[in-house]
Design an enzyme around this catalytic site. Structure first.
Site, PDB file in Angstrom:
ATOM      1  N   GLU A 119      -2.940 -13.292 -24.883  1.00 42.45           N
ATOM      2  CA  GLU A 119      -2.218 -14.411 -24.977  1.00 42.45           C
ATOM      3  C   GLU A 119      -3.056 -15.369 -25.517  1.00 42.45           C
ATOM      4  O   GLU A 119      -2.914 -16.784 -25.311  1.00 42.45           O
ATOM      5  CB  GLU A 119      -1.648 -14.837 -23.498  1.00 42.45           C
ATOM      6  CG  GLU A 119      -0.994 -14.041 -22.501  1.00 42.45           C
ATOM      7  CD  GLU A 119       0.431 -13.916 -23.319  1.00 42.45           C
ATOM      8  OE1 GLU A 119       0.747 -14.395 -24.199  1.00 42.45           O
ATOM      9  OE2 GLU A 119       1.317 -13.085 -22.820  1.00 42.45           O
ATOM     10  N   HIS A 144       0.588 -14.597 -12.565  1.00 37.56           N
ATOM     11  CA  HIS A 144       2.019 -14.335 -12.293  1.00 37.56           C
ATOM     12  C   HIS A 144       2.408 -14.578 -11.164  1.00 37.56           C
ATOM     13  O   HIS A 144       2.357 -13.688 -10.112  1.00 37.56           O
ATOM     14  CB  HIS A 144       2.070 -12.511 -12.619  1.00 37.56           C
ATOM     15  CG  HIS A 144       1.853 -12.202 -13.920  1.00 37.56           C
ATOM     16  ND1 HIS A 144       1.540 -10.973 -14.423  1.00 37.56           N
ATOM     17  CD2 HIS A 144       1.953 -13.124 -15.056  1.00 37.56           C
ATOM     18  CE1 HIS A 144       1.429 -10.948 -15.493  1.00 37.56           C
ATOM     19  NE2 HIS A 144       1.530 -12.074 -16.098  1.00 37.56           N
TER      20      HIS A 144
END
Ligand code: 2HA
Ligand code: ZN
Length: 276
Positions: A119, A144
């Site tokens: 990312e 997450h």
């Protein structure tokens, strides 16, 4: 390869070690989920690392000239947050962006031949936007967080509605993130496209929700950034607890009360959420 005592004496590496450990313990970073990048001043890096010894140079698929010469501690792609404290020099790296913004040098870490998070586009593009807003900006953090993900299945994904519900779930929320949260549509992760979309939202707020995936947070310190995500996740947890309650929600914090709260704490709620 593996841990030496040296890493434990680098304060900014230690900070990432602690953060990854805490995030894993919160249940936010299963397997290789999550990533952190931490902008560290050159003088600080040079206190601990010989930056003339470049281990590898890797290309960037997206230009980041704005970050030329800047140093970042970045979690490694495919690495588990659970394992960072066991072998920081394998699971983390320190990189320096090239003068033309088209590549970066690895000056420490990724000892098994690894590389920065998948990312990286979202991180770098978000750093650029946050630095425009606040020269003290340092951290981009992705994880997450369970209840934020859960909430994206059952709640309206409009930013204003999502923000307002979070503000209503715990009294501290409006004070902690008066700018609210940005919410993206679902995207394939690890792409330049999700990076650009995330950074676009980061122009206006420090939190961006990725539906059915997780959240991005930005801040000036590790504690502040962790605290932002922790607060959103707590609010999302309360929402998931109360919204499934058989009798439904009987009362909440009203718009007038949220307005009073903002006034009392001297924060300005992002426009268009409260109807007072
Ligand atoms: O690092 O969290 O979004 C794995 C991820 C990708
Ligand atoms: Zn992710």
């Amino acid at each position: 390869m593996g841990t030496t005592n040296i890493e434990y004496n680098i304060p900014f590496v230690q900070e990432v070690m602690e953060a990854t450990r805490n995030m894993w313990e919160m249940g936010w970073d299963e397997r290789n989920g999550g990533n952190i990048s931490y902008l560290v001043d050159e003088a600080e890096v040079k206190k601990y690392i010989d930056v003339t010894k470049v281990k590898r140079t890797l290309p960037l698929e997206f230009p980041v000239k704005e970050l030329a010469g800047k140093y970042f501690v970045v979690t490694g792609t495919g690495k588990y947050f659970k394992n960072v404290t066991l072998a920081p020099d394998v699971n983390l790296g320190i990189i320096r962006v090239a003068a033309d913004g088209m590549s970066f040098d690895i000056v420490w870490g990724y000892a098994d031949g690894g590389r920065p998070t998948s990312e990286l586009a979202a991180h770098f593009m978000s750093h650029i936007e946050r630095l425009k807003k606040d020269p003290q900006h340092r951290i981009i953090m992705h994880c997450h967080s369970t209840n934020v993900i859960a909430m994206t299945f059952v709640h309206d994904l409009s930013e204003k509605a999502f923000t307002k519900t979070l503000w209503q779930m715990c009294t501290e929320c409006l004070v902690v993130f008066p700018d609210g949260v940005g919410v993206l549509p679902w995207f394939v992760p690890g792409t330049n496209e999700i990076g650009r979309a995330t950074a676009e939202k980061m122009k206006d707020c420090r939190l961006v929700v990725w539906p059915q995936h997780g959240i991005f947070g930005a801040g000036t310190t590790m504690d502040e950034t962790f605290g932002l995500i922790e607060t959103v996740e707590k609010a999302a947890e309360v929402y998931m607890l109360v919204s499934s309650h058989r009798e439904g929600i009987k009362q909440t914090i009203t718009d007038q009360e949220l307005t009073d709260l903002a006034k009392a704490f001297g924060v300005t709620p992002v426009a268009g959420v409260l109807k007072v």
